[in-house]
Design a protein around this motif. Sequence first.
Motif, PDB file in Angstrom:
ATOM      1  N   ARG A  14       8.309  20.632   6.518  1.00  0.00           N
ATOM      2  CA  ARG A  14       7.355  19.907   7.361  1.00  0.00           C
ATOM      3  C   ARG A  14       7.414  18.399   7.143  1.00  0.00           C
ATOM      4  O   ARG A  14       7.322  17.624   8.093  1.00  0.00           O
ATOM      5  N   PHE A  15       7.587  17.969   5.878  1.00  0.00           N
ATOM      6  CA  PHE A  15       7.553  16.540   5.571  1.00  0.00           C
ATOM      7  C   PHE A  15       8.851  16.018   4.953  1.00  0.00           C
ATOM      8  O   PHE A  15       8.993  14.811   4.737  1.00  0.00           O
ATOM      9  N   LEU A  16       9.781  16.894   4.641  1.00  0.00           N
ATOM     10  CA  LEU A  16      10.935  16.535   3.827  1.00  0.00           C
ATOM     11  C   LEU A  16      11.823  15.469   4.462  1.00  0.00           C
ATOM     12  O   LEU A  16      12.296  14.559   3.776  1.00  0.00           O
ATOM     13  N   ALA A  17      12.068  15.545   5.765  1.00  0.00           N
ATOM     14  CA  ALA A  17      12.998  14.617   6.409  1.00  0.00           C
ATOM     15  C   ALA A  17      12.548  13.170   6.227  1.00  0.00           C
ATOM     16  O   ALA A  17      13.374  12.281   5.954  1.00  0.00           O
ATOM     17  N   GLU A  18      11.252  12.933   6.361  1.00  0.00           N
ATOM     18  CA  GLU A  18      10.731  11.565   6.219  1.00  0.00           C
ATOM     19  C   GLU A  18      10.912  11.056   4.798  1.00  0.00           C
ATOM     20  O   GLU A  18      11.250   9.890   4.577  1.00  0.00           O
ATOM     21  N   GLN A  19      10.716  11.932   3.828  1.00  0.00           N
ATOM     22  CA  GLN A  19      10.919  11.522   2.439  1.00  0.00           C
ATOM     23  C   GLN A  19      12.388  11.229   2.163  1.00  0.00           C
ATOM     24  O   GLN A  19      12.729  10.210   1.541  1.00  0.00           O
ATOM     25  N   LEU A  20      13.270  12.088   2.626  1.00  0.00           N
ATOM     26  CA  LEU A  20      14.700  11.877   2.397  1.00  0.00           C
ATOM     27  C   LEU A  20      15.175  10.570   3.037  1.00  0.00           C
ATOM     28  O   LEU A  20      15.976   9.838   2.450  1.00  0.00           O
ATOM     29  N   ASN A  53      25.241  15.023   3.488  1.00  0.00           N
ATOM     30  CA  ASN A  53      26.352  14.420   4.237  1.00  0.00           C
ATOM     31  C   ASN A  53      26.103  12.933   4.483  1.00  0.00           C
ATOM     32  O   ASN A  53      27.002  12.100   4.310  1.00  0.00           O
ATOM     33  N   ARG A  54      24.897  12.593   4.898  1.00  0.00           N
ATOM     34  CA  ARG A  54      24.573  11.186   5.182  1.00  0.00           C
ATOM     35  C   ARG A  54      24.602  10.347   3.915  1.00  0.00           C
ATOM     36  O   ARG A  54      25.136   9.235   3.900  1.00  0.00           O
ATOM     37  N   ALA A  55      24.034  10.887   2.825  1.00  0.00           N
ATOM     38  CA  ALA A  55      23.952  10.129   1.585  1.00  0.00           C
ATOM     39  C   ALA A  55      25.339   9.876   1.001  1.00  0.00           C
ATOM     40  O   ALA A  55      25.659   8.754   0.574  1.00  0.00           O
ATOM     41  N   VAL A  60      26.236   7.647  -2.087  1.00  0.00           N
ATOM     42  CA  VAL A  60      25.242   8.243  -2.984  1.00  0.00           C
ATOM     43  C   VAL A  60      25.644   9.683  -3.286  1.00  0.00           C
ATOM     44  O   VAL A  60      25.778  10.497  -2.374  1.00  0.00           O
ATOM     45  N   ALA A  61      25.858   9.983  -4.561  1.00  0.00           N
ATOM     46  CA  ALA A  61      26.217  11.351  -4.951  1.00  0.00           C
ATOM     47  C   ALA A  61      24.998  12.255  -4.823  1.00  0.00           C
ATOM     48  O   ALA A  61      23.885  11.878  -5.195  1.00  0.00           O
ATOM     49  N   VAL A  62      25.205  13.464  -4.302  1.00  0.00           N
ATOM     50  CA  VAL A  62      24.100  14.410  -4.103  1.00  0.00           C
ATOM     51  C   VAL A  62      24.491  15.759  -4.696  1.00  0.00           C
ATOM     52  O   VAL A  62      25.593  16.264  -4.459  1.00  0.00           O
ATOM     53  N   LEU A  63      23.577  16.331  -5.470  1.00  0.00           N
ATOM     54  CA  LEU A  63      23.737  17.686  -5.986  1.00  0.00           C
ATOM     55  C   LEU A  63      22.533  18.496  -5.520  1.00  0.00           C
ATOM     56  O   LEU A  63      21.393  18.181  -5.858  1.00  0.00           O
ATOM     57  N   VAL A  64      22.781  19.517  -4.702  1.00  0.00           N
ATOM     58  CA  VAL A  64      21.720  20.423  -4.261  1.00  0.00           C
ATOM     59  C   VAL A  64      21.917  21.737  -4.997  1.00  0.00           C
ATOM     60  O   VAL A  64      22.962  22.378  -4.884  1.00  0.00           O
ATOM     61  N   HIS A  65      20.899  22.120  -5.757  1.00  0.00           N
ATOM     62  CA  HIS A  65      20.989  23.330  -6.588  1.00  0.00           C
ATOM     63  C   HIS A  65      19.927  24.339  -6.149  1.00  0.00           C
ATOM     64  O   HIS A  65      18.755  24.189  -6.484  1.00  0.00           O
ATOM     65  N   PRO A  66      20.302  25.369  -5.374  1.00  0.00           N
ATOM     66  CA  PRO A  66      19.331  26.419  -5.015  1.00  0.00           C
ATOM     67  C   PRO A  66      19.126  27.358  -6.215  1.00  0.00           C
ATOM     68  O   PRO A  66      20.094  27.907  -6.748  1.00  0.00           O
TER      69      PRO A  66
END
Length: 323
Positions: A14-20, A53-55, A60-66
């Motif tokens: 709901r709010f994540l896109a604005e924070q990112l 992808n954008r970062a 900017v290095a990104v690590l997404v850990h589910p």
Amino acid sequence: MRISIAMCTYNGGRFLAEQLDSLLQQQRRPDQVVVCDDGSTDNTLELLADFSNRAQAMGVAVLVHPNPRNLGYVGNFEQALALCDGDLIFLCDQDDIWHREKLQRYAQQFAARPALILLHSDARLVDAQGQDLHCSLLDAIEVTAAELEAVHAGRAVEVLLRRNIATGATMALRRELVARALPVEAGWIHDEWLAVAAACSGGEVDCLEWPSIDYRQHGGNQIGAHRRSLRQKLAGAGPRRDFLARVAQCLESLRSRCASEGWLAAAQDSEWRSHIAHVRARAGMPKTVLARLPVVWQQWRTGNYHRYGAGARSLVADLFGWN
């Protein structure tokens, strides 16, 4: 200094896109963003994939850990902090908005102050739609001028042992604190533990009296901030007996950790024993007002309500606000 952001998500679409977006719009961009997702079932992971992808296109290095299983917000933040490799690590919630100057202003403070190990700030409270609630975070949790003066003077431990005033969403720390403070002791919330562990272990803790984020208040907050009524102030956080018993248990675990890590001086140990005894006396109050009077008077006469609590407010809450 290399900057990492430790972010935790759980059904935050709901709010994540604005924070990112606010992370990528920083004047001083982060070097790394680590996101640990605690089993989201909405579009959170899709938003994170687009962000990654954008970062990375911006360097900017990104690590997404589910997470394979739900860890809860404390365990999830512990994991995210451990995966960060920056010299400075910023804690990040999924539903706020960071002000553009945040990373730059914090980094300047850490660069100029080698002893500074943890820094937090004020925040602007906004509603679910991002509208200003005309109340700052420090005002909402009623941080006093005396408390801020003590923190600025290097006496943050005095304040933090009475209550936590450092909110994780505004917090940044040196990576060395992660190795020192983790794991979080049982019963503690990650941000209050990081702040008190930093102060008790001899690090410098300070507060920027500047709103570094828009701190969104909505029904899904794990922990929020709002102005409380007098009745709420006297009632405290839930049943008083349970709340005060938790406080005493947390202080015991902190004292034990400090002793095992060599953070605790003899004079501090004596003071902490007195503090814990005061909280346990409050947690064990008799049922009737008449029976509580001698206990309350003893704690007031010795100055313990002012030394370890909120003074007359704590006294009145113990005498009349018991629940």
